[in-house]
Design an enzyme around this catalytic site. Structure first.
Site, PDB file in Angstrom:
ATOM      1  N   ASN A   1       3.862   5.884   4.590  1.00 19.39           N
ATOM      2  CA  ASN A   1       5.244   5.834   5.068  1.00 19.39           C
ATOM      3  C   ASN A   1       5.633   4.458   5.580  1.00 19.39           C
ATOM      4  OD1 ASN A   1       5.863   8.569   4.510  1.00 19.39           O
ATOM      5  ND2 ASN A   1       4.567   9.143   6.225  1.00 19.39           N
TER       6      ASN A   1
ATOM      7  N   GLY B   1       0.832  -1.203   0.000  1.00 18.21           N
ATOM      8  CA  GLY B   1       0.000   0.000   0.000  1.00 18.21           C
ATOM      9  C   GLY B   1       0.862   1.246   0.000  1.00 18.21           C
TER      10      GLY B   1
ATOM     11  N   GLU C   1      -0.609  -2.172  -7.039  1.00 19.40           N
ATOM     12  CA  GLU C   1      -1.344  -1.110  -7.744  1.00 19.40           C
ATOM     13  C   GLU C   1      -0.583   0.204  -7.786  1.00 19.40           C
ATOM     14  OE1 GLU C   1      -4.986  -0.199  -5.569  1.00 19.40           O
ATOM     15  OE2 GLU C   1      -4.048  -0.940  -3.754  1.00 19.40           O
TER      16      GLU C   1
HETATM   17  O1  0RQ Z   1      -3.410  11.276  10.852  1.00 20.22           O
HETATM   18  O2  0RQ Z   1      -1.472  12.576  10.170  1.00 20.22           O
HETATM   19  O3  0RQ Z   1      -3.555  13.664  11.019  1.00 20.22           O
HETATM   20  O4  0RQ Z   1      -2.087  12.373  12.587  1.00 20.22           O
HETATM   21  O5  0RQ Z   1      -4.579   8.547  10.345  1.00 20.22           O
HETATM   22  O6  0RQ Z   1      -2.087   7.356   9.739  1.00 20.22           O
HETATM   23  O7  0RQ Z   1      -0.311   6.057  10.851  1.00 20.22           O
HETATM   24  O8  0RQ Z   1       0.334   7.932   9.254  1.00 20.22           O
HETATM   25  O9  0RQ Z   1      -0.621   5.716   8.490  1.00 20.22           O
HETATM   26  O10 0RQ Z   1      -0.328   7.012   6.281  1.00 20.22           O
HETATM   27  O11 0RQ Z   1      -0.156   4.494   6.468  1.00 20.22           O
HETATM   28  O12 0RQ Z   1      -2.361   5.644   6.694  1.00 20.22           O
HETATM   29  C1  0RQ Z   1      -5.253   3.356   6.951  1.00 20.22           C
HETATM   30  C2  0RQ Z   1      -5.246   5.791   6.507  1.00 20.22           C
HETATM   31  C3  0RQ Z   1      -3.135   4.610   7.201  1.00 20.22           C
HETATM   32  C4  0RQ Z   1      -4.052   4.237   4.918  1.00 20.22           C
HETATM   33  C5  0RQ Z   1      -4.449   4.502   6.408  1.00 20.22           C
HETATM   34  C6  0RQ Z   1      -4.556   8.807  11.738  1.00 20.22           C
HETATM   35  C7  0RQ Z   1      -3.118   9.179  12.017  1.00 20.22           C
HETATM   36  C8  0RQ Z   1      -2.792  10.007  10.795  1.00 20.22           C
HETATM   37  C9  0RQ Z   1      -2.654   8.310   8.897  1.00 20.22           C
HETATM   38  P1  0RQ Z   1      -2.556  12.588  11.178  1.00 20.22           P
HETATM   39  P2  0RQ Z   1      -0.583   6.823   9.621  1.00 20.22           P
HETATM   40  P3  0RQ Z   1      -0.781   5.749   6.901  1.00 20.22           P
HETATM   41  C10 0RQ Z   1      -3.112   0.937  -1.682  1.00 20.22           C
HETATM   42  C11 0RQ Z   1      -3.935   0.393  -0.543  1.00 20.22           C
HETATM   43  C12 0RQ Z   1      -6.799   2.385   2.956  1.00 20.22           C
HETATM   44  C13 0RQ Z   1      -6.465   2.285   1.499  1.00 20.22           C
HETATM   45  C14 0RQ Z   1      -5.373   1.305   1.189  1.00 20.22           C
HETATM   46  C15 0RQ Z   1      -5.266   4.048   4.015  1.00 20.22           C
HETATM   47  C16 0RQ Z   1      -3.532   9.266   9.692  1.00 20.22           C
HETATM   48  O13 0RQ Z   1      -3.250   3.093   4.872  1.00 20.22           O
HETATM   49  O14 0RQ Z   1      -5.864   4.987   3.553  1.00 20.22           O
HETATM   50  O15 0RQ Z   1      -4.896   0.551   2.027  1.00 20.22           O
HETATM   51  N1  0RQ Z   1      -5.652   2.764   3.759  1.00 20.22           N
HETATM   52  N2  0RQ Z   1      -4.973   1.271  -0.065  1.00 20.22           N
HETATM   53  O16 0RQ Z   1      -3.009   9.897  13.214  1.00 20.22           O
HETATM   54  C17 0RQ Z   1      -7.719   8.086  14.713  1.00 20.22           C
HETATM   55  C18 0RQ Z   1      -7.008   5.879  14.740  1.00 20.22           C
HETATM   56  C19 0RQ Z   1      -5.999   6.232  13.808  1.00 20.22           C
HETATM   57  C20 0RQ Z   1      -5.960   7.549  13.361  1.00 20.22           C
HETATM   58  C21 0RQ Z   1      -4.396   6.399  12.369  1.00 20.22           C
HETATM   59  N3  0RQ Z   1      -7.115   4.638  15.220  1.00 20.22           N
HETATM   60  N4  0RQ Z   1      -7.847   6.837  15.162  1.00 20.22           N
HETATM   61  N5  0RQ Z   1      -6.808   8.485  13.812  1.00 20.22           N
HETATM   62  N6  0RQ Z   1      -4.948   7.611  12.476  1.00 20.22           N
HETATM   63  N7  0RQ Z   1      -5.020   5.532  13.181  1.00 20.22           N
HETATM   64  C22 0RQ Z   1      -3.362   2.339  -2.231  1.00 20.22           C
HETATM   65  C23 0RQ Z   1      -4.666   2.561  -2.921  1.00 20.22           C
HETATM   66  O17 0RQ Z   1      -5.603   1.888  -2.696  1.00 20.22           O
HETATM   67  C24 0RQ Z   1      -4.845   3.622  -3.887  1.00 20.22           C
END
Ligand code: 0RQ
Length: 501
Positions: free
Chosen positions: A271, A268, A293
């Site tokens: 970072n 995915g 992808e």
């Molecule tokens: O927000 O930056 O405002 O603090 O969510 O979290 O830990 O930096 O992780 O950038 O890897 O994103 C699931 C969103 C993770 C992403 C998700 C808050 C956290 C931060 C981002 P801030 P991190 P990432 C291929 C596959 C779905 C689509 C997918 C995603 C922000 O991986 O969009 O997988 N996945 N596609 O603070 C409240 C919680 C939280 C939270 C994290 N439990 N409660 N806020 N955050 N956990 C690509 C495509 O499909 C195109």
């Protein structure tokens, strides 16, 4: 000149972005190119947003429906959302302004598995597409289109739309020509034929997109780079997550459950997935392949070092530095990268056949292994499911990675019950945080709960999770997946009320 619009028969369709934007009527459904910040139209959405702003100032509303491949960039989603120009958006976004409008209720959003969007469109589930606005990296003399840095849904949009507007972007590398594999053999059920890909490197299509000349109502020449956001360098947490995964892969090879070249990897965006790739590149693995992808910086580096021999994808998502590297050595990368439309790059049939190792991020997971990838506190959309469901459900190994806490420790990523489900306990095989890796394969729900709490939860939240689980087990009700229904979402309620779980 360095014009990439070589088709003389279409020269009379050349015009400015403003003139092209004026051809898009209010209320229309517009299919735009673009996938994870690559290959989106650079000029027309902004020109349209300007026109909408003028109309808004004169007291007139103007909104369109926007369908894309996946996320785009501030020049598209951001600008159109800022002027309230988007009525309905699908299938994936990651733009802060879009997110705000979705969550304040002023924009509708449909979050769809990325592999399935074109089938939805073909089947008529989504209604009629009026106009497609597609970035290409060139138009040949005979009218064939050289795709750009993302293919996404472009084939489907061109076929489904009544009219097509092209942006021909000369800033995209001319060396992209020949990298794509556009498959014109897809069909609707019944009696569909197998898709004949059994290795990531198999080519089954053509290098070019086709569009009937009479559909093309405008062509705009541009010269602008993709969004190209930089990645953060891997921090301690992502390094620890990566090392758990590397150790796990080595164990699986030792047991004989995977070849030493692993199986094709999907990673995915974000970072942490990027840090895992850096870890893989530094590890002992050689001759790996990718069926994914998005090609981000980590994968490009793995191709360069030889850790990865080939990658199949639908798009790039690169930092400016990695984009420069791609462009400088495009001939090297063209021999190792295939860009496909997203209904093929993410196809469940192919992901299952190839035995892909899927690695994706999550927002929260529960003690039984259900995963929420999309919603903050049950209701607020973050980005969307994207392709994570395509890969997680059908992969040979479905790995989800996350820091054990969010917001400086106020939120536990492991909760009693997820506040929204994207990937069910049936689809989640491995869960990893900086504290450890829980291998959930072949475990019953209660066995999974022990693994997830002990291996993945942050020590600060472990006792409370164990206490919940033990009291649920002692409740004497429903011993398969024990829950205390009155308490299952109390962690989220507590966070909303106090700012801490
Ligand atoms: O927000 O930056 O405002 O603090 O969510 O979290 O830990 O930096 O992780 O950038 O890897 O994103 C699931 C969103 C993770 C992403 C998700 C808050 C956290 C931060 C981002 P801030 P991190 P990432 C291929 C596959 C779905 C689509 C997918 C995603 C922000 O991986 O969009 O997988 N996945 N596609 O603070 C409240 C919680 C939280 C939270 C994290 N439990 N409660 N806020 N955050 N956990 C690509 C495509 O499909 C195109």
């Amino acid at each position: 000149t360095d014009s990439r619009m070589l088709c003389t028969a279409l020269r009379n369709r050349l015009m400015s972005a403003a003139d092209a934007a004026a051809l898009i009527p209010a209320g229309s459904t517009v299919g735009m190119s673009g996938f994870t910040g690559a290959g989106y139209p650079k000029a027309i959405p902004a020109a349209l947003a300007e026109r909408i702003e003028q109309l808004n100032n004169a007291g007139e509303e103007f909104r369109i429906n926007v369908w894309t491949g996946a996320s785009t960039a501030p020049e598209l989603d951001g600008k159109l959302a800022a002027v309230n120009g988007i009525n309905m958006r699908l299938p994936f976004q990651s733009d802060p302004i879009c997110r705000e409008k979705i969550n304040n209720g002023s924009m509708d959003y449909i979050d769809i598995h990325l592999s399935e969007v074109s089938q939805y469109a073909w089947s008529g589930f989504l209604g009629k597409m009026n106009i497609a606005v597609i970035e290409v990296s060139g138009v040949l003399e005979d009218g064939r289109l050289i795709p750009s840095s993302a293919v996404g849904n472009n084939k489907t949009w061109i076929e489904q739309a009544d009219q097509v507007i092209l942006e021909v972007n000369s800033a995209q590398s001319a060396g992209l020509e020949g990298m794509h594999d556009i498959y014109y053999g897809t069909a609707l059920p019944p009696y569909r034929k197998p898709i004949m890909i059994s290795q990531p490197t198999d080519r089954i299509g053509e290098h070019y997109l086709h569009c009937p000349a009479d559909k093309i109502i405008a062509i705009v020449e541009t010269s602008a780079p993709d969004r190209n956001s930089p990645f953060n360098p891997p921090d301690d947490i992502s390094r620890r997550i990566a090392s758990h995964i590397l150790q796990f892969f080595q164990q699986e090879i030792a047991i004989g459950r995977m070849p030493k070249e692993l199986l094709p990897i999907q990673s995915g965006v974000g970072n942490i997935p990027n840090a895992v790739l850096e870890g893989l590149d530094a590890g002992p693995f050689k001759q790996l392949s990718a069926f994914t992808e998005v090609i981000q910086d980590g994968m490009l580096a793995m191709l360069k070092s030889g850790t990865l021999t080939a990658a199949s994808s639908t798009a790039f998502s690169l930092s400016p530095t990695a984009m420069a590297e791609l462009n400088t050595n495009i001939d090297f990368y063209r021999q190792r990268i295939i860009l496909r439309q997203q209904d093929i790059s993410n196809h469940p049939e192919l992901i299952r056949r190839l035995g892909v190792i899927a690695m994706n991020g999550l927002i929260e997971a529960d003690i039984y292994g259900n995963v929420n990838s999309t919603h903050i506190m049950g209701s607020r959309m973050m980005n969307g499911i994207g392709g994570s469901g395509d890969f997680a459900r059908n992969g040979y190994l479905s790995i989800f990675v996350t820091p054990s806490t969010a917001k400086n420790g106020a939120i536990s990523a492991i909760v009693p019950m997820v506040s929204h489900v994207d990937h069910t306990e049936h689809d989640v095989k491995i869960l990893v945080t900086e504290h450890g890796l829980a291998d959930l394969r072949g475990l019953s729900p209660k066995q999974r709960a022990h693994q997830i709490i002990q291996k993945c939860a942050d020590p600060a939240f472990r006792p409370a999770l164990m206490d919940y689980f033990e009291r649920a087990c002692a409740s004497g009700r429903g011993m398969h997946t024990p829950h205390l229904l009155g308490e299952a979402l109390s962690w989220h309620q507590r966070y909303e009320a106090t700012g801490h779980m």
